[in-house]
Motif scaffolding. Structure first.
Motif, mmCIF file in Angstrom:
data_model
loop_
_atom_site.group_PDB
_atom_site.id
_atom_site.type_symbol
_atom_site.label_atom_id
_atom_site.label_comp_id
_atom_site.label_asym_id
_atom_site.label_seq_id
_atom_site.Cartn_x
_atom_site.Cartn_y
_atom_site.Cartn_z
ATOM 1 N N PRO A 124 1.091 -1.345 -0.101
ATOM 2 C CA PRO A 124 -0.282 -0.248 0.114
ATOM 3 C C PRO A 124 0.827 0.970 0.196
ATOM 4 N N GLU A 125 0.218 2.239 -0.284
ATOM 5 C CA GLU A 125 1.281 3.678 -0.330
ATOM 6 C C GLU A 125 1.577 4.357 1.176
ATOM 7 N N GLU A 126 0.650 3.751 2.030
ATOM 8 C CA GLU A 126 1.265 3.917 3.013
ATOM 9 C C GLU A 126 0.762 2.703 4.599
ATOM 10 N N PHE A 127 2.007 2.563 5.561
ATOM 11 C CA PHE A 127 1.375 2.064 6.389
ATOM 12 C C PHE A 127 1.114 2.650 7.998
ATOM 13 N N SER A 128 0.662 1.828 8.921
ATOM 14 C CA SER A 128 0.769 3.235 10.387
ATOM 15 C C SER A 128 2.240 2.883 10.389
ATOM 16 N N GLU A 129 2.234 3.466 11.655
ATOM 17 C CA GLU A 129 3.586 3.865 11.853
ATOM 18 C C GLU A 129 3.755 2.302 13.422
ATOM 19 N N GLU A 130 2.359 1.715 13.532
ATOM 20 C CA GLU A 130 2.017 1.052 14.799
ATOM 21 C C GLU A 130 2.358 -0.408 14.267
ATOM 22 N N THR A 131 2.040 -0.496 12.598
ATOM 23 C CA THR A 131 2.305 -1.972 11.967
ATOM 24 C C THR A 131 3.194 -2.696 11.777
ATOM 25 N N ARG A 132 3.455 -3.860 12.665
ATOM 26 C CA ARG A 132 3.843 -4.698 12.394
ATOM 27 C C ARG A 132 4.282 -5.866 11.042
ATOM 28 N N VAL A 133 5.372 -6.361 10.921
ATOM 29 C CA VAL A 133 6.152 -6.327 9.845
ATOM 30 C C VAL A 133 6.341 -7.551 9.772
ATOM 31 N N LEU A 134 6.186 -8.914 9.106
ATOM 32 C CA LEU A 134 6.934 -10.123 9.176
ATOM 33 C C LEU A 134 7.549 -9.907 8.015
ATOM 34 N N LEU A 135 8.611 -9.667 7.258
ATOM 35 C CA LEU A 135 9.348 -10.003 6.098
ATOM 36 C C LEU A 135 10.299 -11.027 6.399
ATOM 37 N N LEU A 136 9.317 -11.640 5.178
ATOM 38 C CA LEU A 136 10.539 -13.816 4.691
ATOM 39 C C LEU A 136 11.228 -13.484 4.067
ATOM 40 N N ASP A 137 12.582 -13.938 3.642
ATOM 41 C CA ASP A 137 13.226 -13.695 2.984
ATOM 42 C C ASP A 137 14.492 -15.423 3.298
ATOM 43 N N PRO A 138 14.560 -16.334 2.986
ATOM 44 C CA PRO A 138 14.973 -17.160 2.987
ATOM 45 C C PRO A 138 16.191 -17.399 3.169
ATOM 46 N N MET A 139 16.823 -16.291 2.397
ATOM 47 C CA MET A 139 18.442 -16.691 2.061
ATOM 48 C C MET A 139 19.192 -14.862 2.435
ATOM 49 N N LEU A 140 19.424 -14.441 3.312
ATOM 50 C CA LEU A 140 20.249 -12.971 3.535
ATOM 51 C C LEU A 140 21.515 -13.321 3.253
ATOM 52 N N ALA A 141 21.995 -13.052 2.306
ATOM 53 C CA ALA A 141 23.458 -13.154 1.277
ATOM 54 C C ALA A 141 24.398 -12.247 1.538
ATOM 55 N N THR A 142 24.219 -11.488 0.015
ATOM 56 C CA THR A 142 24.906 -9.833 0.071
ATOM 57 C C THR A 142 24.212 -8.441 0.807
ATOM 58 N N GLY A 143 22.891 -8.808 0.414
ATOM 59 C CA GLY A 143 22.104 -7.751 1.645
ATOM 60 C C GLY A 143 21.635 -7.183 0.776
ATOM 61 N N GLY A 144 21.374 -7.101 -0.454
ATOM 62 C CA GLY A 144 20.586 -6.330 -1.912
ATOM 63 C C GLY A 144 19.456 -6.528 -1.854
ATOM 64 N N THR A 145 18.754 -7.420 -1.755
ATOM 65 C CA THR A 145 17.713 -7.173 -1.976
ATOM 66 C C THR A 145 17.233 -7.294 -0.197
ATOM 67 N N ILE A 146 17.245 -7.763 0.380
ATOM 68 C CA ILE A 146 16.326 -7.814 1.877
ATOM 69 C C ILE A 146 16.435 -5.604 2.182
ATOM 70 N N MET A 147 17.299 -5.767 1.589
ATOM 71 C CA MET A 147 17.747 -3.715 1.542
ATOM 72 C C MET A 147 16.581 -3.214 0.768
ATOM 73 N N ALA A 148 16.481 -3.123 -0.304
ATOM 74 C CA ALA A 148 15.945 -2.593 -1.040
ATOM 75 C C ALA A 148 14.317 -3.475 -0.630
ATOM 76 N N ALA A 149 14.428 -4.360 -0.108
ATOM 77 C CA ALA A 149 12.520 -4.334 0.669
ATOM 78 C C ALA A 149 13.031 -3.553 1.800
ATOM 79 N N MET A 150 13.353 -3.838 2.725
ATOM 80 C CA MET A 150 13.011 -2.742 3.645
ATOM 81 C C MET A 150 12.944 -0.883 3.380
ATOM 82 N N ALA A 151 13.783 -0.919 2.475
ATOM 83 C CA ALA A 151 13.274 0.546 1.699
ATOM 84 C C ALA A 151 12.128 0.893 1.126
#
Length: 217
Positions: A124-151
């Motif tokens: 969505p365009e915006e989440f509430s600041e209180e929204t809890r997010v469970l971010l699922l990514d099996p492999m945290l390797a170089t960090g490129g994908t997880i950093m892009a997702a976090m952004a």
């Protein structure tokens, strides 16, 4: 609580068992999918231990009134699997906790530059600041994908302290990148492997989690 990145590797026999099954190159696709589902469940269980907002209430048992603790009915809890591999953890995660919504982020890695490109984003365009997010990514390797997702998540208003990352295997480059950018973030992973190969894959890791989950090459 310190605001630095916290990485948890649960010392649980079930986590270790299913990680061993997932690591084995001879594990067939159906069993690999089961292993990832179980890892998604048990790692999410650990990740949600002090994370879910609760409500104190009372109920009537067949014998007498009793005080109880419930997950707060107004809590906004969303799951975001990173496609494709993140789908392997989603079913188990949803067995552990009930989410209000599931959103998807899809990334494809350029094998020459090792940089991710986004091909699907239905956040969505915006989440509430209180929204809890469970971010699922099996492999945290170089960090490129997880950093892009976090952004993408943070720019929509989510507090990093309300994010829980669930991974199967993590490596130092990804964890370092996260720690340098996001205070209060917590990562739950079955193991931390120390090396990446020239292709940016975790060693020993478990191979390509997406291909192994869906039986593709």
């Amino acid at each position: 609580m310190s605001l630095q990145l916290r990485v948890y590797v649960p010392d649980h026999p079930l986590v270790k068992h299913w990680l061993a099954i997932a690591r084995d190159k001879n594990t067939p696709t159906p069993l690999f999918k089961t292993a990832m589902k179980e890892l998604g469940k048990w790692l999410t269980y650990e990740a949600s231990r002090y994370w879910l907002p609760t409500l104190e209430a009372a109920v009537e048992t067949p014998v007498a009134p009793a005080p109880v603790t419930l997950i707060h009915p107004q809590a906004e809890i969303v799951a975001i699997p990173i496609l494709r591999a993140g789908l392997s953890l989603l079913e188990g995660a949803q067995e552990a906790i009930t989410t209000n919504s599931v959103y998807h982020l899809g990334y494809k890695r350029n094998e020459e530059t090792l940089k991710p490109s986004c091909y699907l984003n239905n956040l969505p365009e915006e989440f509430s600041e209180e929204t809890r997010v469970l971010l699922l990514d099996p492999m945290l390797a170089t960090g490129g994908t997880i950093m892009a997702a976090m952004a993408e998540i943070i720019k929509r208003g989510v507090n990093p302290a309300n994010v829980r990352i669930v991974a199967t295997v993590a490596a130092p480059p990804a964890l370092k990148a996260l720690s340098e950018t996001y205070e209060g973030l917590q990562v739950y992973t079955a193991i931390i492997d120390q090396e990446l190969n020239e292709q940016g894959y975790i060693v020993p890791g478990l191979g390509d989690a997406g291909d192994r989950t869906f039986g593709t090459n």
